[in-house]
Design a protein around this motif. Structure first.
Motif, PDB file in Angstrom:
ATOM      1  N   PRO A  50     -30.160  50.711 -34.849  1.00 49.20           N
ATOM      2  CA  PRO A  50     -28.757  50.597 -34.413  1.00 49.20           C
ATOM      3  C   PRO A  50     -27.788  50.221 -35.526  1.00 49.20           C
ATOM      4  O   PRO A  50     -26.594  50.552 -35.444  1.00 49.20           O
ATOM      5  CB  PRO A  50     -28.809  49.517 -33.326  1.00 49.20           C
ATOM      6  N   GLU A  51     -28.258  49.535 -36.600  1.00 52.24           N
ATOM      7  CA  GLU A  51     -27.359  49.072 -37.650  1.00 52.24           C
ATOM      8  C   GLU A  51     -27.311  49.984 -38.876  1.00 52.24           C
ATOM      9  O   GLU A  51     -26.528  49.751 -39.793  1.00 52.24           O
ATOM     10  CB  GLU A  51     -27.769  47.662 -38.094  1.00 52.24           C
ATOM     11  N   VAL A  52     -28.136  50.986 -38.912  1.00 49.27           N
ATOM     12  CA  VAL A  52     -28.180  51.908 -40.062  1.00 49.27           C
ATOM     13  C   VAL A  52     -27.067  52.942 -39.940  1.00 49.27           C
ATOM     14  O   VAL A  52     -26.720  53.379 -38.840  1.00 49.27           O
ATOM     15  CB  VAL A  52     -29.565  52.580 -40.150  1.00 49.27           C
ATOM     16  N   THR A  80     -20.716  66.089 -45.922  1.00 47.28           N
ATOM     17  CA  THR A  80     -20.735  65.042 -44.897  1.00 47.28           C
ATOM     18  C   THR A  80     -19.515  65.205 -43.987  1.00 47.28           C
ATOM     19  O   THR A  80     -18.369  65.164 -44.438  1.00 47.28           O
ATOM     20  CB  THR A  80     -20.721  63.643 -45.530  1.00 47.28           C
ATOM     21  N   VAL A  81     -19.765  65.408 -42.718  1.00 52.59           N
ATOM     22  CA  VAL A  81     -18.702  65.586 -41.738  1.00 52.59           C
ATOM     23  C   VAL A  81     -18.183  64.235 -41.257  1.00 52.59           C
ATOM     24  O   VAL A  81     -16.977  63.983 -41.226  1.00 52.59           O
ATOM     25  CB  VAL A  81     -19.203  66.422 -40.546  1.00 52.59           C
ATOM     26  N   ARG A  82     -19.127  63.344 -40.915  1.00 49.48           N
ATOM     27  CA  ARG A  82     -18.740  62.001 -40.505  1.00 49.48           C
ATOM     28  C   ARG A  82     -19.957  61.078 -40.571  1.00 49.48           C
ATOM     29  O   ARG A  82     -21.103  61.546 -40.591  1.00 49.48           O
ATOM     30  CB  ARG A  82     -18.120  61.969 -39.105  1.00 49.48           C
ATOM     31  N   SER A 139     -26.201  52.926 -33.489  1.00 52.73           N
ATOM     32  CA  SER A 139     -25.885  52.564 -32.102  1.00 52.73           C
ATOM     33  C   SER A 139     -25.019  53.610 -31.416  1.00 52.73           C
ATOM     34  O   SER A 139     -25.054  53.754 -30.194  1.00 52.73           O
ATOM     35  CB  SER A 139     -25.199  51.203 -32.063  1.00 52.73           C
ATOM     36  N   GLU A 140     -24.227  54.358 -32.226  1.00 55.48           N
ATOM     37  CA  GLU A 140     -23.354  55.391 -31.651  1.00 55.48           C
ATOM     38  C   GLU A 140     -24.114  56.667 -31.296  1.00 55.48           C
ATOM     39  O   GLU A 140     -23.577  57.530 -30.584  1.00 55.48           O
ATOM     40  CB  GLU A 140     -22.212  55.714 -32.620  1.00 55.48           C
ATOM     41  N   LEU A 141     -25.326  56.801 -31.793  1.00 59.20           N
ATOM     42  CA  LEU A 141     -26.139  57.975 -31.469  1.00 59.20           C
ATOM     43  C   LEU A 141     -26.958  57.780 -30.207  1.00 59.20           C
ATOM     44  O   LEU A 141     -27.456  58.751 -29.623  1.00 59.20           O
ATOM     45  CB  LEU A 141     -27.088  58.300 -32.629  1.00 59.20           C
ATOM     46  N   VAL A 142     -27.123  56.518 -29.787  1.00 62.74           N
ATOM     47  CA  VAL A 142     -27.949  56.206 -28.623  1.00 62.74           C
ATOM     48  C   VAL A 142     -27.414  56.933 -27.388  1.00 62.74           C
ATOM     49  O   VAL A 142     -26.215  56.907 -27.103  1.00 62.74           O
ATOM     50  CB  VAL A 142     -28.001  54.687 -28.385  1.00 62.74           C
ATOM     51  N   VAL A 145     -31.914  59.902 -27.442  1.00 60.10           N
ATOM     52  CA  VAL A 145     -31.998  58.958 -28.565  1.00 60.10           C
ATOM     53  C   VAL A 145     -31.947  57.535 -28.033  1.00 60.10           C
ATOM     54  O   VAL A 145     -31.116  57.194 -27.178  1.00 60.10           O
ATOM     55  CB  VAL A 145     -30.844  59.202 -29.556  1.00 60.10           C
ATOM     56  N   ILE A 146     -32.849  56.689 -28.568  1.00 55.83           N
ATOM     57  CA  ILE A 146     -32.865  55.272 -28.225  1.00 55.83           C
ATOM     58  C   ILE A 146     -32.785  54.448 -29.512  1.00 55.83           C
ATOM     59  O   ILE A 146     -32.990  54.964 -30.613  1.00 55.83           O
ATOM     60  CB  ILE A 146     -34.134  54.886 -27.440  1.00 55.83           C
TER      61      ILE A 146
END
Length: 545
Positions: free
Chosen positions: A240-242, A278-280, A285-288, A309-310
């Motif tokens: 979540p922090e990466v 790189t687009v963004r 945590s935003e991918l979960v 995704v978890i």
């Protein structure tokens, strides 16, 4: 005062003379009589297996064993020293299988469990004389005439008593966990056994596209060294922090850890500086919750959500893409986090290590042998980004060196050793270790990383697990002796042993507490009227013996 030492000293002759003198004069027995009435020190030998010849390594261990009783004798103790013979387990089964020219658990069942057990029992004392001669020649003083034997009924019942004590205290339990599994042998192995079989191997490492649902040109990139687990994929994990980057390459967009972009695209016909944009960048945590299309559609995971995704704490940036392929059926972290996050469960590999019929493209193939075909399938579907070789240490069965182990979700019996981790560590600090670094190093690390002992073995020649289960309620109870078992209400099945004994009077009575005879004994269930109690099928790890 001293005899002159000859220039050509005959060591073998001197050894034989000393050995004869000790035996004729009863020196060992005299050393015991001199200490009668003194404080007791009891030494039960950790027993060797006598179905194989001793080798130089055994000389060292037997000398080490001899040091401590001798020292305690010198300090004025009466040292009761009892020898033993280790007669159960995979070492014995493996030797018998070699003689029969068979290998797998299914081969043994086809040969006949009863006949196989008889051969195991007959083989265990094959080299007793060689072991006893070595013991005497080394000067290892121990009572060989009254050695304990692990297959004897009296010894089996002592083990049953210990297991019943653990069961009644809630420390012996049945659980569904990830174990190191020997597919050809059809059983789990303990961490100690697994540790004996590691060697360096080259496995395929692949980076795979997981297409985001509804966005066929956008893929989450995950890396694995076990392609055979991909048909059982259930989820993808991120930290979540990466920081994760959405990067554009030609007409595709990929999602992976930002820090790993150079490593992932290395070796591909792509210039990272020019061709990867790189687009963004987002936190994990935003991918979960992002959903993706499954690579394979052989079966739907059961008991929870799937293909999304978890977040997981075990994800690192040491290797791979920063996104971990989750197959809870084949990995300890996957299983743990999958349960925590409510993922479903999918296991397309049978206990024999082969793909199940549902996996139609690979059905019947041994899992690790199917890696190349799976990789080819992914490539044909446009799902393979990259393939490399990865050299690492991997465990093989310590008794069948060509058989790789796999991590496998299996219902097994465990001893709750983790409950005592703090006590183990505290006691370890009080030990005067030589060399000192062992305390906090090798042994300390072993205790710190202690996991519950995987006790049960789905095999044949071993101490039967003394647990009987109600066929209606599933409730269980343990017994501590054969007498306790045969005193149960409505007990039956002892005639199976009696008929075998009548047909072959040479059968030793100790076999009646072993498979298949013990499995035939049932009794009235105390948990449900009209139901029967039947023994669970497992035997135990011979290291517990």
């Amino acid at each position: 005062m001293f005899k002159e030492v000859p220039t050509q000293f005959d060591f073998p002759k001197a050894e034989a003379e000393v050995t004869r003198f000790w035996a004729k004069a009863g020196i060992y027995e005299k050393s015991l009589r001199q200490r009668e009435g003194r404080p007791s020190f009891v030494f039960y030998e950790g027993p060797p297996t006598a179905n194989g010849l001793p080798h130089p390594g055994h000389c060292l261990t037997r000398i080490i064993k001899d040091v401590f009783p001798r020292y305690k004798t010198m300090t004025g103790h009466y040292c009761h020293r009892k020898a033993g013979w280790d007669t159960h387990g995979l070492p014995v089964e493996a030797e018998v299988c070699k003689e029969l020219g068979i290998h797998t658990k299914q081969d043994i069942e086809a040969y006949g469990v009863e006949k196989f057990i008889h051969l195991c029992q007959q083989s265990v004392f094959r080299y007793t004389k060689e072991w006893e001669d070595l013991t005497r020649r080394l000067g290892f003083w121990i009572n060989l005439e009254e050695a304990y034997v692990t297959y004897h009924q009296s010894y089996v019942e002592s083990v049953w008593w210990a297991l019943k004590t653990l069961f009644d205290r809630g420390l012996l339990y049945q659980g569904h966990k990830i174990v190191w599994w020997w597919p050809q042998g059809g059983t789990a192995l303990s961490s100690a056994e697994v540790g004996q079989g590691y060697r360096a191997v080259d496995d395929p490492s692949i980076t795979v596209r997981f297409r985001v649902k509804g966005q066929p040109k956008t893929s989450l990139l995950a890396w694995t060294t076990t392609p055979w687990t991909l048909p059982s994929n259930v989820g993808l994990a991120v930290h979540p922090e990466v920081e994760y980057a959405h990067v554009a390459v030609e007409d595709e967009e990929f999602i992976l850890a930002k820090a790993l972009i150079p490593a992932v695209f290395k070796g591909l016909p792509v210039d990272v500086e020019k061709d990867v944009r790189t687009v963004r960048v987002v936190k994990g945590s935003e991918l979960v919750g992002i959903e993706y299309e499954p690579l394979f559609a052989y079966a739907r995971p059961e008991g929870g959500k799937a293909y999304e995704v978890i977040a997981a704490d075990f994800v690192t940036l040491d290797t791979g893409t920063g996104i971990v392929h989750m197959a809870p059926a084949f990995g300890e972290d996957d299983y743990r986090v999958g349960r925590e996050k409510g993922l479903g469960f999918l296991q397309l590999i049978t206990p024999e290590g082969k793909f199940s019929p549902e996996a139609t493209d690979f059905a019947g193939r041994f899992c690790k042998e199917a890696d190349s075909d799976i990789i080819r399938w992914l490539k044909d579907k446009g799902l393979l980004l990259k393939r490399e070789q990865y050299r690492h240490d991997y465990p093989f069965c310590w008794r069948a060196e060509d058989d790789p182990l796999i991590q496998y979700a299996r219902k097994s019996w465990f001893i709750r050793t983790t409950e005592f981790r703090d006590a183990f560590l505290a006691n370890n600090q009080r030990i005067n270790w030589l060399p000192e670094h062992i305390r906090d190093g090798r042994f300390g690390n072993f205790l710190e990383n202690n996991v519950d002992w995987a006790l049960s073995r789905e095999r044949f020649w071993g101490t039967p697990l003394p647990i009987w289960e109600c066929e209606k309620t599933g409730k269980q109870e343990a017994v501590a002796s054969y007498a306790e078992l045969t005193a149960k209400t409505g007990v039956s099945g002892m005639d199976v042993w009696e008929k075998a004994k009548a047909a072959d009077p040479d059968l030793i009575n100790d076999l009646k507490v072993h498979k298949p005879y013990i499995d035939a004994i049932t009794y009235d269930s105390p948990f449900a009227p009209g139901a029967r109690m039947r023994r669970v099928p497992e035997v135990i790890d011979c290291w517990f013996d």
